[in-house]
Design an enzyme around this catalytic site. Structure first.
Site: not given
Ligand code: NAD
Length: 264
Positions: A14, A154, A141, A18
């Protein structure tokens, strides 16, 4: 401390946007050969183009695979046989009412947020153990510890990642492979950024004001009073993947801006 990954291959699931994208960029800046993964051809191609423009000397490979499915995980494994660093980052969240949610929604989220990492760990860790060096990171998270009532599913997946991460660290103890989890707090990634942008438009306020409202109502215990940047989360991941971090395994490391009110 100078962190260097020359000669190391890293997979970041992914990583077209992000937090994953920032981790991929950081690892590449420090010399790793990095596999960019996403579900769509176009998004992977765009991320590769942008990263190659930014870091012309770095080595990137793109793999289009939906790691929420066993077939997608198998496609990733077929395209990249071995890795020294595995960052299980792919994941998502939806605000949902517990009493309205279907079984399938729980299971789909579990497949993406938990099983993608379980499958990748099962494939890549044995090679790391054989070579005597490896780094595995699960992007969990703060919601793993402070379960949000509007996203219980989640929270469940993020706690499950901590269990898998700690268990794997126990399993590979003494082999030169470390396994850790990183717990970001509210982070200005693509998904949360888009949500805040939409909220701002709806309410006729700025994105910054929408973020402040979110923190006040949903994460009032924040100590930094702002969202973290994707780079701040990436910095922790890059450190924990380094040779210098060999003394840390089985840990749950927070980049949550102090949201969780606990010392340990
Ligand atoms: P985002 O949606 O901004 O980016 C996620 C990325 O993963 C994207 O590139 C998307 O295309 C890719 N992706 C999604 N589903 C996929 C799949 N099935 N196969 C391959 N790629 C896939 O998300 P983010 O906020 O950067 O989150 C990334 C991680 O961080 C996640 O595990 C999320 O739970 C965790 N997280 C995020 C936050 C936040 O505030 N943003 C906080 C805590 C934890």
């Amino acid at each position: 401390m100078k962190i260097e990954f020359q000669g190391r291959k890293a997979i970041v699931t992914g990583s077209t946007a992000g937090i994953g994208r920032a981790i991929a960029e950081g690892l590449a800046r420090a010399g790793a050969s990095v596999v960019i993964n996403g579900r769509g051809e176009e998004r992977v191609a765009t991320a590769l183009r942008e990263l190659r423009e930014l870091l012309p000397d770095a080595d990137f490979q793109g793999v289009v695979a939906d790691v929420s499915t066993a077939e997608g995980s198998a496609a990733l494994e077929a395209a990249v046989k071995d890795a020294d660093i595995l960052v299980n980052n792919a994941g998502t969240a939806h605000v949902s009412g517990f009493f309205e949610q279907k079984d399938s929604e729980w299971l789909d989220l579990f497949q993406l947020n938990v099983m993608s990492g379980v499958r990748a760990a099962r494939h890549y860790i044995p090679g790391m153990v054989k070579r005597g060096w490896g780094r595995v990171v699960f992007i969990s998270s703060e919601s793993a510890v402070a379960i949000p009532k509007e996203m219980i599913d989640y929270g469940m997946t993020k706690t499950a990642q901590l269990a898998v991460s700690r268990g794997l660290a126990e399993l590979v103890g003494g082999t030169g492979v470390t396994v850790n989890a990183v717990l970001p707090g509210p982070t200005r990634s693509e998904i949360l950024g888009n949500w805040m942008k939409a909220t701002a438009q709806e309410q006729g306020i700025t994105q910054g004001e929408a973020e402040q409202n979110f923190l006040k109502t949903m994460r009032p215990t924040t100590l930094i009073n702002r969202f973290t940047t994707t780079e701040e989360v990436a910095n922790m991941v890059i450190y924990i993947c380094s040779t210098q971090a060999a003394g840390t395994s089985g840990a749950a490391l927070r980049v949550d801006g102090g949201v969780i009110r606990s010392i340990t």
